[in-house]
Design an enzyme around this catalytic site. Structure first.
Site, PDB file in Angstrom:
ATOM      1  N   ASP A 278       0.774  -0.983   0.179  1.00  0.00           N
ATOM      2  CA  ASP A 278       0.239   0.147   0.030  1.00  0.00           C
ATOM      3  C   ASP A 278       1.067   1.285  -0.073  1.00  0.00           C
ATOM      4  OD1 ASP A 278      -2.153   1.870   0.484  1.00  0.00           O
ATOM      5  OD2 ASP A 278      -2.268   1.928   2.665  1.00  0.00           O
TER       6      ASP A 278
ATOM      7  N   ASP B  85      -2.953   2.363  -5.252  1.00  0.00           N
ATOM      8  CA  ASP B  85      -1.419   2.411  -5.016  1.00  0.00           C
ATOM      9  C   ASP B  85      -1.391   1.177  -3.835  1.00  0.00           C
ATOM     10  OD1 ASP B  85      -3.831   3.358  -3.265  1.00  0.00           O
ATOM     11  OD2 ASP B  85      -1.740   4.530  -1.563  1.00  0.00           O
ATOM     12  N   GLU B  86      -2.077   0.363  -4.698  1.00  0.00           N
ATOM     13  CA  GLU B  86      -2.840  -0.690  -4.047  1.00  0.00           C
ATOM     14  C   GLU B  86      -2.704  -2.300  -4.478  1.00  0.00           C
ATOM     15  OE1 GLU B  86      -5.698  -1.256  -0.395  1.00  0.00           O
ATOM     16  OE2 GLU B  86      -5.880   0.754  -0.733  1.00  0.00           O
TER      17      GLU B  86
HETATM   18 MG   LIG Z   1      -2.664   4.660   0.392  1.00  0.00          MG
END
Ligand SMILES: [Mg+2]
Length: 436
Positions: free
Chosen positions: A20, A112-113
């Site tokens: 993350d 973003d993960e």
């Molecule tokens: Mg994040």
């Protein structure tokens, strides 16, 4: 203290990772503009609401969703940037590429993960699972100059909680035999998949931690929360029920483009020109995804938000803007009502198929089709070099180009372009400095 019996006795019967990005958008900005490191930075200037806050800004109590005006009051030195999603998505792609160097089983969960399944890869990399995970984290940090937090455990449900456990730049590995200890520290609110209502329901039954939940029998979990609840129950106990599914982007089912103009207009040719601009954008996307369409829908929205639309089915699939424009005009003529003010035009392309699989009819004019194909290709090439919509339908002369947002609200790389330069060429990517 509750019972201390491990739920699982092994370390990593399977090894799943969750990665993350920490304050991803602002971290990308700080990576692109190193002088912003260590300073409170937020993105979202164009909307007036914070989309992402750097850890330096978070430390001052400035969070996502807060109005800029309010944030500036807390911190007059705040660096406020317009969002630059093109750059963010390039960093995102590179992050997932780094993960894929270690395993093909990577699932892009959001910009973003992502999840990765590294089960069985210890011998290949000559490393333990935690070392593989740390190596990925290190590589992302080194190559992209931004930090991520990593969770390693036996299931997606567990590693998603683990990556959140220490942030930023955290690393949390939860082995099978430690799951029961970890879950005792996790309040119900932090369980992936538990919303506010679920938490409230479980609390009414006297539960506080994730561990309290998994101690109940599975039949109880199912009775309370149904099948999704039962899945979470298993996932928390280290059973990997939700496999990591690598996602090659699914083909578009439909493509839509629509834009609202700031001052509603009753000028027929202006409204048509706006529609054609959307048609061009939609077909650029269609060709980029190597697809063709067999159905087009035109829709016009009045000033009062009511709308009128009409669709048409084509006898064969096409990806040529020029070929469909006469049909777009025909649909437009049927839909447009003189004397009304319009605020939005939209085009939808449906019944899409892959360009490679398109079958041509014996009676189709192959020469004409090829001519359209060549024309589209040439236009795409010119526009790729000189900027989107540089070559476009003549109707666009009806549009006086005013930028949708003020200059200062555009990312710096979109400002003051040199002739022939496109903002894409200015996408900043970290470079290594090598001595030779
Ligand atoms: Mg994040």
């Amino acid at each position: 203290m509750q019972q201390e019996q491990p739920i699982v006795n092994a370390s990593f019967p399977q090894a799943i990772l969750h990665i993350d990005g920490d304050a991803f958008f602002t971290s990308v900005e700080q990576s692109m503009h190193p002088h912003l490191k260590g300073r409170p930075v937020v993105s979202g200037k164009e909307r007036g609401i914070i989309a992402c806050a750097s850890y330096e800004a978070k430390a001052l109590g400035i969070k996502r969703g807060v109005g800029l005006w309010e944030a500036r009051k807390i911190c007059p030195d705040l660096v406020v940037l317009p969002s630059d999603y093109e750059s963010y998505s390039i960093y995102s792609k590179r992050m997932f590429e780094i993960m894929r160097r270690y395993t093909p089983a990577v699932e892009e969960y959001s910009i973003d993960e992502g999840f990765a399944d590294i089960t069985g890869l210890r011998r290949l990399h000559h490393m333990s699972y935690p070392d593989i995970a740390k190596k990925i984290q290190e590589t992302i940090c080194k190559e992209l100059d931004l930090t991520v937090s990593v969770g390693l455990s036996l299931s997606k449900g567990l590693c998603k909680i683990a990556s959140d456990y220490r942030k930023p730049h955290g690393f949390t590995a939860v082995r099978g035999r430690h799951i029961h200890l970890f879950l005792q520290r996790i309040p119900l609110e932090e369980v992936w998949g538990f919303g506010r209502n679920t938490v409230a329901l479980l609390q009414k039954h006297g539960l506080h931690t994730a561990y309290d939940f998994v101690l109940r029998p599975s039949t109880w979990a199912q009775k309370m929360l149904g099948k999704p609840g039962l899945e979470i129950w298993h996932e928390l106990r280290g059973v990997n029920l939700l496999p990591v599914t690598p996602n090659p982007k699914p083909a578009n089912v439909c493509i839509g483009k629509g834009k609202t103009f700031t001052t509603p207009s009753a000028d027929k040719e202006f409204v048509y020109a706006k529609l054609v601009r959307n048609v061009e954008s939609a077909f650029i996307k269609l060709r980029r995804h190597k697809q063709r369409t067999k159905e087009i829908h035109v829709s016009l929205r009045f000033k009062d938000y009511n709308q009128l639309g009409l669709g048409a089915r084509l006898n064969r699939a096409t990806d040529s803007t020029q070929e469909v424009l006469p049909m777009v005009r025909e649909l437009f003529e049927k839909v447009f009502r003189p004397g009304h003010e319009y605020r939005t035009t939209q085009i939808w392309l449906t019944r899409l198929e892959s360009a490679e699989s398109t079958q041509f009819d014996l009676f189709d004019d192959r020469l004409k089709i090829e001519r359209f194909d060549r024309l589209a290709k040439t236009i795409d090439e010119i526009n790729a070099r000189f900027g989107k919509h540089k070559v476009c339908a003549g109707t666009a002369l009806q549009i006086r180009d005013t930028p949708a947002t003020a200059r200062t609200e555009l990312p710096w790389r979109k400002q003051n372009l040199l002739p022939g330069e496109t903002d894409r060429q200015r996408l900043y990517l970290p470079r290594l400095n090598l001595k030779i």
